[in-house]
Design an enzyme around this catalytic site. Structure first.
Site, PDB file in Angstrom:
ATOM      1  N   ARG A   1      55.493  73.201  27.835  1.00 17.71           N
ATOM      2  CA  ARG A   1      54.060  72.967  27.677  1.00 17.71           C
ATOM      3  C   ARG A   1      53.366  73.424  28.956  1.00 17.71           C
ATOM      4  O   ARG A   1      53.618  72.877  30.033  1.00 17.71           O
ATOM      5  CB  ARG A   1      53.794  71.475  27.424  1.00 17.71           C
ATOM      6  CG  ARG A   1      52.321  71.155  27.389  1.00 17.71           C
ATOM      7  CD  ARG A   1      52.017  69.685  27.127  1.00 17.71           C
ATOM      8  NE  ARG A   1      50.570  69.539  27.201  1.00 17.71           N
ATOM      9  CZ  ARG A   1      49.930  68.644  27.942  1.00 17.71           C
ATOM     10  NH1 ARG A   1      50.593  67.742  28.636  1.00 17.71           N
ATOM     11  NH2 ARG A   1      48.614  68.629  27.974  1.00 17.71           N
TER      12      ARG A   1
ATOM     13  N   TYR B   1      52.300  56.912  31.260  1.00 14.69           N
ATOM     14  CA  TYR B   1      52.776  56.675  32.619  1.00 14.69           C
ATOM     15  C   TYR B   1      52.890  55.205  33.011  1.00 14.69           C
ATOM     16  O   TYR B   1      53.725  54.845  33.818  1.00 14.69           O
ATOM     17  CB  TYR B   1      51.851  57.358  33.635  1.00 14.69           C
ATOM     18  CG  TYR B   1      51.949  58.864  33.594  1.00 14.69           C
ATOM     19  CD1 TYR B   1      52.976  59.530  34.250  1.00 14.69           C
ATOM     20  CD2 TYR B   1      51.030  59.622  32.878  1.00 14.69           C
ATOM     21  CE1 TYR B   1      53.083  60.907  34.209  1.00 14.69           C
ATOM     22  CE2 TYR B   1      51.126  61.002  32.825  1.00 14.69           C
ATOM     23  CZ  TYR B   1      52.158  61.643  33.494  1.00 14.69           C
ATOM     24  OH  TYR B   1      52.265  63.007  33.430  1.00 14.69           O
TER      25      TYR B   1
ATOM     26  N   GLU C   1      53.533  64.142  28.022  1.00 13.11           N
ATOM     27  CA  GLU C   1      53.783  63.958  29.456  1.00 13.11           C
ATOM     28  C   GLU C   1      54.405  62.593  29.669  1.00 13.11           C
ATOM     29  O   GLU C   1      53.968  61.599  29.080  1.00 13.11           O
ATOM     30  CB  GLU C   1      52.480  63.985  30.288  1.00 13.11           C
ATOM     31  CG  GLU C   1      51.841  65.329  30.432  1.00 13.11           C
ATOM     32  CD  GLU C   1      50.583  65.281  31.301  1.00 13.11           C
ATOM     33  OE1 GLU C   1      50.451  64.370  32.152  1.00 13.11           O
ATOM     34  OE2 GLU C   1      49.728  66.154  31.104  1.00 13.11           O
TER      35      GLU C   1
ATOM     36  N   ASN D   1      50.404  61.121  26.448  1.00 11.73           N
ATOM     37  CA  ASN D   1      50.808  61.135  27.855  1.00 11.73           C
ATOM     38  C   ASN D   1      50.940  59.685  28.292  1.00 11.73           C
ATOM     39  O   ASN D   1      49.977  58.925  28.222  1.00 11.73           O
ATOM     40  CB  ASN D   1      49.759  61.837  28.726  1.00 11.73           C
ATOM     41  CG  ASN D   1      49.604  63.316  28.373  1.00 11.73           C
ATOM     42  OD1 ASN D   1      50.350  63.855  27.564  1.00 11.73           O
ATOM     43  ND2 ASN D   1      48.630  63.968  28.993  1.00 11.73           N
TER      44      ASN D   1
ATOM     45  N   GLU E   1      43.859  65.008  27.884  1.00  9.09           N
ATOM     46  CA  GLU E   1      43.290  63.771  28.420  1.00  9.09           C
ATOM     47  C   GLU E   1      41.771  63.815  28.567  1.00  9.09           C
ATOM     48  O   GLU E   1      41.235  63.694  29.680  1.00  9.09           O
ATOM     49  CB  GLU E   1      43.952  63.432  29.761  1.00  9.09           C
ATOM     50  CG  GLU E   1      45.456  63.240  29.650  1.00  9.09           C
ATOM     51  CD  GLU E   1      46.100  62.683  30.927  1.00  9.09           C
ATOM     52  OE1 GLU E   1      45.416  62.599  31.958  1.00  9.09           O
ATOM     53  OE2 GLU E   1      47.284  62.323  30.875  1.00  9.09           O
TER      54      GLU E   1
ATOM     55  N   HIS F   1      43.142  72.048  30.441  1.00  9.33           N
ATOM     56  CA  HIS F   1      43.714  71.039  31.323  1.00  9.33           C
ATOM     57  C   HIS F   1      42.828  70.984  32.574  1.00  9.33           C
ATOM     58  O   HIS F   1      43.259  71.279  33.679  1.00  9.33           O
ATOM     59  CB  HIS F   1      45.171  71.364  31.648  1.00  9.33           C
ATOM     60  CG  HIS F   1      45.991  70.180  32.069  1.00  9.33           C
ATOM     61  ND1 HIS F   1      47.134  69.787  31.404  1.00  9.33           N
ATOM     62  CD2 HIS F   1      45.835  69.286  33.086  1.00  9.33           C
ATOM     63  CE1 HIS F   1      47.644  68.713  32.005  1.00  9.33           C
ATOM     64  NE2 HIS F   1      46.869  68.393  33.038  1.00  9.33           N
TER      65      HIS F   1
END
Ligand code: FCB
Length: 448
Positions: free
Chosen positions: A83, A299, A357, A297, A172, A127
């Site tokens: 990606r 985290y 991600e 994504n 995002e 991005h």
């Protein structure tokens, strides 16, 4: 050496897509090569005080010149997918109008090289690096940006869609609205709820317009990548539970509800107050295009406490002392991945998901660190893969996992100080060295 590595997480299906992820501004460098126009990140990072150490992406990983070496690294890792993001300002230096053939040549050759190594390209269109020329026209604040973005998507699709089968419109959008337009931490550095709302609405409209434009370019899978972060109440009090509900709507539902359900969450009016501007029905219908997957994504999780005096929203996040945190200050919370994947599945139906991600920045990889070890990154990745597998066993249609990131790179306002790579980059020389986590990921892909 690999016998010392922890075992792979077993149980993933054979066709599970194992990948790595990067983004253009964070790795490419060469901001003006071959006719590229400047982006808002070129401008933002050159303004003293915006980035730790006054770093910028002028060189970054020098990927624009070393990309063959980087594809060879992916080959060494055994990944099946990559990606990356396309820099809008390489394709259209002024953002609209004149297409820069040489900018597209770069991605064209990259895609051919990936395919020759059996690595499937997953291209992200946005991005965070809007052409600077468009920012001068208001950027995401300008309603016309939906058309600008569709024009760019079409130009990229015309050149690459015969070989790129997976496309992601926005990365995002919440971060762009919140960090870029409300808190001023990221480019373009604006600070207003009105701007944040406009940026949210116009990104949504741009997503819809790009999906419509790309659909005509050939058979492909189209999606969007959102950052999802469980928002847990700090206590059982009604005030904290209400705060967590608001935070959840703000972070997790603000973009997915319009894209997948064609409506705004009710909480938006309360959150934005006088700055609240909903999209009208025609816009919402255009935003809600059928898409083929959602990229998640993941985290961290956040713990939320009500605070009537807080701005810009009446709540704040509370750091969980005693829990493990990464070099970003993010709580390590693998169970949140199962939770959030199951939530998407429940809330929005059986839409196929990818983890687009997931990864970790650690301080133990400063120059001189032991690249042959890297136990904390391996543990982080293993725990999150276990968590992803648990979601799959519970019925979530998860298709793949993209590790963030292939390379240590330019981590936005933190500059080069936060190292997310499974490959170590010596930024002075550009030299790449595999960390132990890269060797472990290879094992994971072979055995998982
Ligand atoms: C995500 C971004 C990505 C990278 C990681 C650490 O929010 O999409 O570019 O910065 O965080």
């Amino acid at each position: 050496m690999s016998s010392e590595l922890p075992p792979a997480v077993e149980g993933f299906p054979h066709n599970f897509v194992w990948g790595v992820a990067t983004s253009a501004y964070q790795i490419e460098g060469s901001p003006e090569a071959d006719g590229k126009g400047l982006s808002i990140w070129d401008a933002f990072s050159r303004m003293p005080g915006n980035i730790a150490g006054n770093h910028n992406g002028d060189v970054a990983c020098d990927h624009y010149r070393r990309w063959r070496e980087d594809v060879a690294l992916m080959r060494q890792l055994g990944v099946r997918a990559y990606r990356f993001s396309i820099a809008w300002s390489r394709v259209l230096p002024e953002g609209t109008g004149r297409v820069n053939r040489r900018g597209l040549d770069f991605y064209d050759e990259l895609v051919d090289e990936l395919l020759s190594q059996n690595i499937q390209p997953y291209a992200t269109l946005y991005h965070w690096d809007m052409p600077w020329a468009l920012d001068a026209r208001g950027g995401w604040l300008n309603r016309d940006c939906a058309g600008w973005f569709a024009e760019y998507a079409e130009a990229a699709g015309r050149r690459l869609a015969d070989r790129v089968r997976h496309w992601i419109t926005l990365n995002e959008p919440w971060v762009v609205a919140d960090q870029g337009h409300l808190r001023g931490a990221l480019a373009p550095g604006r600070r207003s709820k009105y701007d944040a709302r406009a940026a949210a609405n116009n990104q949504l409209r741009a997503h819809g317009a790009a999906v419509a434009a790309l659909r005509t370019a050939g058979p492909m899978q189209l999606g969007v990548a959102v950052n999802l972060t469980p928002q847990h109440p700090a206590s059982d009090s009604p005030a904290d539970r209400n705060a967590a509900r608001l935070a959840h709507a703000y972070v997790n539902r603000q973009f997915l509800d319009p894209i997948l359900l064609g409506r705004h969450p009710d909480e938006m009016a309360e959150l934005y107050g006088p700055a609240w501007r909903p999209l009208d029905d025609a816009d919402l219908a255009a935003v809600r295009q059928p898409i083929d997957f959602v990229g998640v994504n993941y985290y961290l999780r956040e713990v939320v406490q009500a605070d009537a005096a807080a701005t810009p929203f009446p709540f704040r996040t509370v750091k969980q002392a005693g829990r493990p945190h990464t070099a970003m200050g993010w709580e390590v919370y693998p169970a949140g991945l199962t939770e959030i994947l199951q939530w998407v599945h429940r809330e929005y139906g059986a839409v196929p998901l990818y983890i687009t991600e997931n990864g970790v920045a650690l301080d133990d990889m400063e120059p001189g660190g032991d690249l042959a070890a890297d136990p904390d990154r391996v543990a982080y990745l293993r725990d999150h893969l276990e968590s992803a597998l648990a979601a799959m066993r519970a019925g979530v249609d998860l298709r793949g996992y993209f590790l963030w990131s292939l390379l240590d790179n330019f981590e936005w306002q933190f500059g080069y100080g936060k190292r997310f790579g499974v490959v170590y980059v010596d930024f002075a020389s550009g030299r790449r060295t595999l960390k132990a986590s890269a060797r472990w990921y290879r094992r994971q892909i072979e055995q998982g």
